[in-house]
Structures are given as structure tokens and as C-alpha cells.
Scaffold this active site. Structure first.
Site, PDB file in Angstrom:
ATOM      1  N   GLY A   1       0.856  -1.366  -0.093  1.00  0.00           N
ATOM      2  CA  GLY A   1      -0.037   0.036   0.001  1.00  0.00           C
ATOM      3  C   GLY A   1       0.968   1.209   0.019  1.00  0.00           C
ATOM      4  O   GLY A   1       2.022   1.341  -0.036  1.00  0.00           O
ATOM      5  N   ASN A   2       0.078   2.175   0.063  1.00  0.00           N
ATOM      6  CA  ASN A   2       0.865   3.529   0.323  1.00  0.00           C
ATOM      7  C   ASN A   2       0.258   4.446   1.203  1.00  0.00           C
ATOM      8  O   ASN A   2      -0.816   4.246   1.857  1.00  0.00           O
ATOM      9  CB  ASN A   2       0.874   4.346  -1.179  1.00  0.00           C
TER      10      ASN A   2
END
Ligand code: CTP
Ligand code: CA
Length: 224
Positions: free
Chosen positions: A33-34
């Protein structure tokens, strides 16, 4: 209103906004993810609805509540987001790609949890490039539709930052590109933002800094 902006200058317009950060599944319990919180996209959605637009918010893993005044489509991965935005963009007057879309996804999604005993002291993941959703939307854009992209860059020099933005704009083919600096402390989780917006010719058409809500209003002024 207080600042003289008409309350309903986006009435009758359909606006699709993507927000948040995609998650790319690795196995049944893990993802890549980010750090995007979704705050800037949510501020855009809330403000656009308040200005009379019909808003479809395509939300990827938001860390903030979605406004109750929009149609909400929940997605998770980049491929989910691509499907939702291509379906809804067809009859939209404007599309704003505020989401942080993963550039790569794990090449295979394991059916079972990856176990340390099977992998040892290091683990190499093979990743596959995700489609460039914004470039795809630009290629299929109907006449009159306004397409807005975001560029998150860690470059600290303002001139180099702008140069990166112009190169990105040329690659994407969108009508406006919102350039902002991101880093360990600025950009993603913050309640404030500082942006410069480029038009398709690469000229700066707006410089805004302040709360993500005030920046959202300035970006929507460009659409209005
Ligand atoms: N974007 C997209 N599809 C992707 C990656 C990004 O539609 N697979 C969109 C983002 O939503 C954003 C814009 O493209 O509006 C720019 O994203 P950014 O990550 O800054 O640019 P990239 O083209 O991915 O270039 P890089 O990450 O290498 O700087
Ligand atoms: Ca990227």
C-alpha cells in the site's frame, strides 16, 4: 457566499473523483500500500457536492469518513479502481484522479498465507506494472470533459518540481495537473496542502496553499 463564489456553480454537472490509496493483494492477509489518506480527494468531493454537482466518489481505503452527500463506490486495488472509474467516466463532465494508484502489483496473489519457513531469510517479490488509468482516461476522453490529474513528487527544488510536473503532464495528456510535494511529513496525512496547477500547455493557472478544503475550492474553480 462569503468569498463571492456562487453556491451552485457546479449544478447539473457529474463529477467523478477518485481518492485514497490502492492496496495490492499479496496473499489473503497482506497487501502493498501507500500513505495516501484520501483527505484531498474527500475535500474535493465534499466541496463539489456543496457547489451543486452530482459526485461519484471512488474511494480506495480512506482514512477519513466519506461525505454523505456523494455516491460512494468502494474499491481496493488499482484494477478495481480502473474498472469503477472507466465505467463511471463515460458520462462524467469531469474526472479528478486524486487517488494514489499503485504503479505495481504482486505478479501472483497467493491462495495461502506466505510462510517464513517456506521462504527463509529473504523474500523477493515479483511485481507487474499496473495500467496507467489517467492516461487511459485521457485517450478515451469525450469532447468537453475535463480531466484532472495529481502529481505527488518528493523533489524539494520548486523549479525541478515544476519540470517534473510538466513532463508528467505531457505523458498523461490531461487538462490540468495538480502538482504537490510529498514526503515523510508533508502531503499525505496532513490537513494542509500546497499545490501548483498546470494547464495542458504547462502554464501555471493556479497556486494555492492552505487547508485541503480551501485547495479543493480553488481546483473546482478551474472546472467551474
Ligand atoms: N495514476 C493512474 N494510474 C496509475 C498511476 C497513477 O491513473 N497506474 C494517476 C494518479 O491518480 C495521479 C497521476 O496518475 O492522478 C499521477 O500519479 P503519479 O504517481 O504522480 O505519476 P506516475 O505516472 O505514476 O509517475 P511516477 O510515480 O513514476 O512519478
Ligand atoms: Ca506513481
Amino acid at each position: 457566499t462569503e468569498n463571492g463564489r456562487p453556491q451552485s456553480d457546479l449544478a447539473g454537472k457529474r463529477i467523478v473523483i477518485t481518492a485514497g490509496g490502492t492496496r495490492e493483494p499479496l496473499d489473503p492477509v497482506r497487501f502493498l500500500g501507500n500513505r495516501s489518506s484520501g483527505k484531498q480527494g474527500v475535500a474535493l468531493a465534499e466541496s463539489a457536492a456543496a457547489r451543486g454537482a452530482t459526485v461519484i466518489l471512488i474511494a480506495a481505503n480512506l482514512e477519513v469518513p466519506a461525505p454523505t452527500t456523494v455516491q460512494l463506490l468502494l474499491v481496493s486495488s488499482a484494477l478495481d479502481l480502473e474498472r469503477a472509474v472507466t465505467e463511471t467516466a463515460a458520462d462524467a463532465d469531469a474526472v479528478i484522479m486524486a487517488a494514489a494508484v499503485a504503479d505495481y502489483r504482486p505478479a501472483t496473489v497467493r491462495a495461502d498465507k506466505i510462510k517464513k519457513d517456506d521462504t527463509g531469510d529473504s523474500l523477493v517479490l515479483e511485481l507487474t506494472r499496473n495500467p496507467d488509468i489517467l492516461a487511459g482516461l485521457a485517450a478515451g476522453k469525450k469532447p468537453g470533459q475535463v480531466l484532472i490529474g495529481f502529481a505527488a513528487e518528493t523533489e524539494t527544488d520548486p523549479d525541478l518540481l515544476l519540470a517534473l510536473g510538466r513532463a508528467k503532464l505531457a505523458r498523461k495528456g490531461c487538462d490540468f495537473l495538480v502538482v504537490n510535494r510529498v514526503g515523510w511529513s508533508e502531503g499525505f496525512a496532513s490537513d494542509r496542502n500546497e499545490v501548483r496547477v498546470l494547464d495542458s500547455a504547462g502554464d501555471i493557472v493556479c497556486e494555492a496553499s492552505g487547508t485541503k478544503m480551501s485547495v479543493a475550492q480553488r481546483i473546482l474553480d478551474l472546472i467551474a
